[in-house]
Design an enzyme around this catalytic site. Sequence first.
Site, PDB file in Angstrom:
ATOM      1  CB  SER A   1      -2.185   3.351   7.331  1.00  0.00           C
ATOM      2  OG  SER A   1      -1.032   2.887   6.721  1.00  0.00           O
TER       3      SER A   1
ATOM      4  CD1 TRP B   1       4.806   2.603   2.639  1.00  0.00           C
ATOM      5  CD2 TRP B   1       6.537   2.560   1.211  1.00  0.00           C
ATOM      6  NE1 TRP B   1       4.995   1.307   2.251  1.00  0.00           N
ATOM      7  CE2 TRP B   1       6.050   1.252   1.378  1.00  0.00           C
ATOM      8  CE3 TRP B   1       7.623   2.774   0.354  1.00  0.00           C
ATOM      9  CZ2 TRP B   1       6.603   0.147   0.720  1.00  0.00           C
ATOM     10  CZ3 TRP B   1       8.180   1.675  -0.305  1.00  0.00           C
ATOM     11  CH2 TRP B   1       7.669   0.391  -0.113  1.00  0.00           C
TER      12      TRP B   1
ATOM     13  CG  HIS C   1       2.222   6.377   7.894  1.00  0.00           C
ATOM     14  ND1 HIS C   1       1.324   6.596   6.872  1.00  0.00           N
ATOM     15  CD2 HIS C   1       1.946   5.135   8.370  1.00  0.00           C
ATOM     16  CE1 HIS C   1       0.551   5.533   6.739  1.00  0.00           C
ATOM     17  NE2 HIS C   1       0.895   4.637   7.635  1.00  0.00           N
TER      18      HIS C   1
HETATM   19  C1  GTR Z   1       2.763  -0.345   5.376  1.00  0.00           C
HETATM   20  C2  GTR Z   1       2.128  -0.612   4.046  1.00  0.00           C
HETATM   21  C3  GTR Z   1       1.230   0.504   3.676  1.00  0.00           C
HETATM   22  C4  GTR Z   1       0.332   0.949   4.810  1.00  0.00           C
HETATM   23  C5  GTR Z   1       0.980   0.851   6.165  1.00  0.00           C
HETATM   24  C6  GTR Z   1       0.057   0.870   7.369  1.00  0.00           C
HETATM   25  O1  GTR Z   1       3.672  -1.316   5.740  1.00  0.00           O
HETATM   26  O2  GTR Z   1       3.154  -0.761   3.117  1.00  0.00           O
HETATM   27  O3  GTR Z   1       0.477   0.146   2.529  1.00  0.00           O
HETATM   28  O4  GTR Z   1      -0.862   0.279   4.806  1.00  0.00           O
HETATM   29  O5  GTR Z   1       1.719  -0.292   6.303  1.00  0.00           O
HETATM   30  O6  GTR Z   1      -1.041   0.320   7.349  1.00  0.00           O
HETATM   31  O7  GTR Z   1       0.483   1.407   8.382  1.00  0.00           O
END
Ligand code: GTR
Length: 427
Positions: free
Chosen positions: A267, A358, A408
């Site tokens: 992420s 996302w 995620h």
């Molecule tokens: C979210 C963000 C992403 C990603 C994620 C993370 O809120 O929009 O770009 O980086 O966090 O790091 O878990």
Amino acid sequence: MLSLTRIAPLLLVASLSIAVQMKSFAQAYVSNTDETKVPSYTLPDPLSGKDGKKITTANAWNSTQRPYIYHLFEENVYGRYPLIKIPAKFVVREINRHALNNTAVRKQVRIYFLPDTSVYMDLLLYLPVAAKKPVAVFAGYNFSGNHTIAPDTGIFLSNRWVDERSKGAVNNRATDSSRGSSASQWQVNEILKHGYGLAVAYYGDIEPDNPDGWKTGIRTTLRNALQIKPEEWSAIGAWAWGLARIMDYLEQDKEIDAGKTAVIGHSRLGKAALWAGASDQRFSIVISNESGEGGAALSKRWYGETVGIINQKFPHWFVANYKKYADNTAALPVDQHMLLSLMAPRPLYVASAEGDQWSDPKGEFLAARNADPVYALFNKKGIGTNNMPGLHQPAGETVRYHIRAGKHDVTLYDWQQYLSFADKYWK
Ligand code: GTR
């Protein structure tokens, strides 16, 4: 008074311009997850030189095109990367050769960036206990402190600022109840079983992840030593720089084969890992786990998170220039396939999850695919197909991609793929 016939064209012009504004607003700050609504876009050609001439050799790539593209990312996305070397000091705080039920050597090292100051990063290493020669390692950051990566009470508890959403955090500080809370994302036993080590640090040691974090992070504390102003770079830039300092440590630890180091991140930490891999070619494998927007996903493709949204929500992650493109990604001189190209000819793994729209899995696949021509300069096969693979069907060679079911996260499945990818190059 204006007659109706005279104001009608004015009204038309006004409503047209509102429509145009709304369109660009929608494109920049509203997320789209409907594939049929993705507008067409044009990707810059990573092989088109500054003078418009085509780059056709690995030499030309390395000597002119790579620095040119790298500099575009510095200028427009992540900020300047400091090149001044500072005399870091490594203090081994602990070595335990019987950790994790006698399967691992645990080392805890404090990397002081300035002598005799409070500016440091804490590194945790697990190495396979039975290793007969220096071991290859995976290096990366965790989200909430080293003590979260394994249920091992011997790991020092981080006393830094942590996000209040971190498990077990009280008043933005870690507590014992967060020990091992991210263990499933690290799969330490699997890594050790493959004969590899793991080196991790908490990214908050470098810069707390909030818009004011730079004030107490290294962008302030090291500004004189590194001769770079806080606003000249970004949080992601600072985190990437910190990963290179882990590499500095690895290079002088005799139990480690630093020539075999994979930088990995999930992420936002995947974005940092990619910028680290681009900035420091000592990392011999680069792994992006669902790094999404500003990471492995294409920015010009309107799907999932957008440049506008990410800059609004995380203004500290990128350099101020990047915000200029919030409404106009078409004007961005780069896209993320060019960032991935900067890893060439080193092995690169890009992974997505179906439940993480996302991050735009298809945009991540397409970025990886569009790095192929640069790998081809080195006679390396990248993804090799325009067809996005189905779930759990990794595709590609030196550039590899998978999408798995689920949300995620970093899972056992992801690690199994990374470990066998590393086996191919390290064994
Ligand atoms: C979210 C963000 C992403 C990603 C994620 C993370 O809120 O929009 O770009 O980086 O966090 O790091 O878990």
